[in-house]
Design a protein around this motif. Structure first.
Motif, PDB file in Angstrom:
ATOM      1  N   UNK A   4      35.384  39.111 -39.071  1.00  0.00           N
ATOM      2  CA  UNK A   4      35.013  38.225 -40.163  1.00  0.00           C
ATOM      3  C   UNK A   4      36.136  38.113 -41.166  1.00  0.00           C
ATOM      4  N   UNK A   5      35.768  37.771 -42.402  1.00  0.00           N
ATOM      5  CA  UNK A   5      36.778  37.570 -43.429  1.00  0.00           C
ATOM      6  C   UNK A   5      36.126  37.616 -44.802  1.00  0.00           C
ATOM      7  N   UNK A   6      36.963  37.846 -45.804  1.00  0.00           N
ATOM      8  CA  UNK A   6      36.527  37.822 -47.200  1.00  0.00           C
ATOM      9  C   UNK A   6      36.767  36.424 -47.752  1.00  0.00           C
ATOM     10  N   UNK A   7      35.765  35.886 -48.487  1.00  0.00           N
ATOM     11  CA  UNK A   7      35.870  34.539 -49.036  1.00  0.00           C
ATOM     12  C   UNK A   7      35.411  34.532 -50.487  1.00  0.00           C
ATOM     13  N   UNK A   8      35.775  33.458 -51.201  1.00  0.00           N
ATOM     14  CA  UNK A   8      35.334  33.291 -52.581  1.00  0.00           C
ATOM     15  C   UNK A   8      35.011  31.817 -52.832  1.00  0.00           C
ATOM     16  N   UNK A   9      33.729  31.453 -52.962  1.00  0.00           N
ATOM     17  CA  UNK A   9      33.371  30.066 -53.267  1.00  0.00           C
ATOM     18  C   UNK A   9      33.778  29.691 -54.688  1.00  0.00           C
ATOM     19  N   UNK A  10      34.182  28.435 -54.865  1.00  0.00           N
ATOM     20  CA  UNK A  10      34.513  27.939 -56.198  1.00  0.00           C
ATOM     21  C   UNK A  10      33.301  27.335 -56.889  1.00  0.00           C
ATOM     22  N   UNK A  11      32.339  26.820 -56.111  1.00  0.00           N
ATOM     23  CA  UNK A  11      31.148  26.185 -56.666  1.00  0.00           C
ATOM     24  C   UNK A  11      29.910  26.776 -56.010  1.00  0.00           C
ATOM     25  N   UNK A  12      28.748  26.333 -56.469  1.00  0.00           N
ATOM     26  CA  UNK A  12      27.503  26.801 -55.900  1.00  0.00           C
ATOM     27  C   UNK A  12      26.976  28.056 -56.560  1.00  0.00           C
ATOM     28  N   UNK A  13      25.866  28.559 -56.042  1.00  0.00           N
ATOM     29  CA  UNK A  13      25.187  29.710 -56.639  1.00  0.00           C
ATOM     30  C   UNK A  13      26.024  30.974 -56.604  1.00  0.00           C
ATOM     31  N   UNK A  14      26.961  31.069 -55.662  1.00  0.00           N
ATOM     32  CA  UNK A  14      27.775  32.283 -55.513  1.00  0.00           C
ATOM     33  C   UNK A  14      29.211  32.071 -55.990  1.00  0.00           C
ATOM     34  N   UNK A  15      29.419  31.078 -56.839  1.00  0.00           N
ATOM     35  CA  UNK A  15      30.767  30.755 -57.317  1.00  0.00           C
ATOM     36  C   UNK A  15      31.433  31.964 -57.966  1.00  0.00           C
ATOM     37  N   UNK A  16      32.675  32.223 -57.580  1.00  0.00           N
ATOM     38  CA  UNK A  16      33.464  33.292 -58.170  1.00  0.00           C
ATOM     39  C   UNK A  16      33.221  34.659 -57.589  1.00  0.00           C
ATOM     40  N   UNK A  17      32.265  34.784 -56.680  1.00  0.00           N
ATOM     41  CA  UNK A  17      31.971  36.080 -56.074  1.00  0.00           C
ATOM     42  C   UNK A  17      32.761  36.251 -54.786  1.00  0.00           C
ATOM     43  N   UNK A  18      33.232  37.459 -54.543  1.00  0.00           N
ATOM     44  CA  UNK A  18      33.904  37.769 -53.291  1.00  0.00           C
ATOM     45  C   UNK A  18      32.862  38.213 -52.284  1.00  0.00           C
ATOM     46  N   UNK A  19      32.838  37.538 -51.141  1.00  0.00           N
ATOM     47  CA  UNK A  19      31.814  37.756 -50.126  1.00  0.00           C
ATOM     48  C   UNK A  19      32.459  38.085 -48.793  1.00  0.00           C
ATOM     49  N   UNK A  20      31.749  38.824 -47.983  1.00  0.00           N
ATOM     50  CA  UNK A  20      32.195  39.091 -46.622  1.00  0.00           C
ATOM     51  C   UNK A  20      31.356  38.246 -45.673  1.00  0.00           C
ATOM     52  N   UNK A  21      32.017  37.344 -44.960  1.00  0.00           N
ATOM     53  CA  UNK A  21      31.315  36.405 -44.097  1.00  0.00           C
ATOM     54  C   UNK A  21      31.680  36.627 -42.639  1.00  0.00           C
ATOM     55  N   UNK A  22      30.729  36.293 -41.772  1.00  0.00           N
ATOM     56  CA  UNK A  22      30.969  36.244 -40.338  1.00  0.00           C
ATOM     57  C   UNK A  22      31.461  34.840 -39.978  1.00  0.00           C
ATOM     58  N   UNK A  23      32.046  34.663 -38.801  1.00  0.00           N
ATOM     59  CA  UNK A  23      32.409  33.311 -38.370  1.00  0.00           C
ATOM     60  C   UNK A  23      31.215  32.364 -38.378  1.00  0.00           C
ATOM     61  N   UNK A  24      30.041  32.869 -38.038  1.00  0.00           N
ATOM     62  CA  UNK A  24      28.848  32.022 -38.018  1.00  0.00           C
ATOM     63  C   UNK A  24      28.482  31.531 -39.417  1.00  0.00           C
ATOM     64  N   UNK A  25      28.670  32.372 -40.413  1.00  0.00           N
ATOM     65  CA  UNK A  25      28.380  31.957 -41.787  1.00  0.00           C
ATOM     66  C   UNK A  25      29.359  30.880 -42.253  1.00  0.00           C
ATOM     67  N   UNK A  26      30.624  31.030 -41.872  1.00  0.00           N
ATOM     68  CA  UNK A  26      31.599  30.010 -42.261  1.00  0.00           C
ATOM     69  C   UNK A  26      31.319  28.695 -41.545  1.00  0.00           C
ATOM     70  N   UNK A  27      30.943  28.787 -40.283  1.00  0.00           N
ATOM     71  CA  UNK A  27      30.597  27.588 -39.534  1.00  0.00           C
ATOM     72  C   UNK A  27      29.432  26.862 -40.202  1.00  0.00           C
ATOM     73  N   UNK A  28      28.431  27.611 -40.644  1.00  0.00           N
ATOM     74  CA  UNK A  28      27.305  26.987 -41.341  1.00  0.00           C
ATOM     75  C   UNK A  28      27.764  26.314 -42.626  1.00  0.00           C
ATOM     76  N   UNK A  29      28.735  26.913 -43.295  1.00  0.00           N
ATOM     77  CA  UNK A  29      29.248  26.354 -44.550  1.00  0.00           C
ATOM     78  C   UNK A  29      29.965  25.023 -44.322  1.00  0.00           C
ATOM     79  N   UNK A  30      30.807  24.940 -43.327  1.00  0.00           N
ATOM     80  CA  UNK A  30      31.503  23.675 -43.102  1.00  0.00           C
ATOM     81  C   UNK A  30      30.543  22.625 -42.548  1.00  0.00           C
TER      82      UNK A  30
END
Length: 255
Positions: free
Chosen positions: A100-126
């Motif tokens: 997986x990987x560490x990500x940080x959204x700029x907008x949305x409910x989790x904006x500014x938080x550092x999150x650990x995502x799986x490839x499946x979570x990123x796929x859902x995001x795009x």
């Protein structure tokens, strides 16, 4: 959306012949220049590629809200191409050891938080962008993806590929600089650099408005950039026609 655009002359004449092709792409942003960009492309009969995220706009809404449906529907009708830029404009930070990987959204409910995502979570995001785009326009997004900031890691690139998207960055000469401080990078310098350095096949990246730039890029640069390239014999196309991506759009051969 922006109103009160200045009156313009008749449609710009298309060049007689193309000696080279440049691919204009626009990422969402503050949307302060969205109408200007659309208006300029219309006058020059140019098709571009738009990479969309749900970003806060100067209107106080977000760029993939229903309030922007008419804007996106009009671009679909004009024949532009469209890719996903992640729904919440999610920046990758670094890869993790588990794939997986560490990500940080700029907008949305989790904006500014550092999150650990799986490839499946990123796929859902795009794919959230693809789903919203269809809801707004009735059209399907193209299988193109651009990571915010152009930031990629091996795991992130593999994730995007696994869910059916080809990543589309930009050429070094195609970096518009519209997100740089205008005090250090005035529009005249950016324009001169692009007219000098762009070459056949280059992908140009700009935004539909940048909050931080004091002297906006598009009003001063987009028109003279297009006109200057046209005088040099350049034409413009979407990434559907780019050599690196056009295979994605070929119809399946019949058996």
């Amino acid at each position: 959306m922006a109103a009160g655009l200045p009156a313009v002359a008749a449609d710009a004449a298309a060049p007689a012949a193309c000696t080279a092709t440049v691919y204009l792409t626009f990422d969402t942003g503050s949307q302060s220049q969205a109408e200007l960009v659309a208006h300029t492309l219309q006058r020059h009969h140019i098709k571009a590629t738009f990479f969309m995220a749900n970003e806060k706009t100067i209107n106080g809404d977000y760029s993939l809200d229903p309030s922007w449906a008419a804007y996106w529907k009009a671009r679909v009708a004009e024949g532009h191409a469209f890719g996903t830029h992640t729904f919440d404009h999610v920046y990758v930070q670094h890869d993790a050891t588990d794939g997986g990987f560490s990500v940080k959204p700029q907008f949305g409910a989790l904006a500014g938080k550092t999150l650990n995502w799986t490839p499946q979570q990123y796929c859902a995001e795009i794919n959230r962008v693809a789903q919203r785009f269809t809801e707004l326009t009735g059209a399907k997004i193209d299988p193109l993806w651009r990571a915010p900031g152009g930031r990629l890691t091996p795991h992130l690139l593999a994730a995007g590929t696994s869910c059916g998207y080809a990543h589309a960055g930009w050429s070094p000469a195609g970096f518009s600089g519209d997100e740089l401080p205008s005090e250090k990078w005035p529009n005249a310098v950016l324009l001169k650099r692009m007219l000098r350095d762009l070459k056949d096949g280059d992908i140009v990246m700009a935004h539909l408005g940048i909050w931080s730039r004091r002297d906006p890029w598009a009003p001063a640069v987009l028109e003279p950039l297009i006109s200057g390239l046209e005088r040099k014999g350049y034409c413009f196309a979407t990434l559907r026609d780019h050599p690196s991506y056009r295979h994605l759009f070929k119809p399946a051969s019949s058996s």
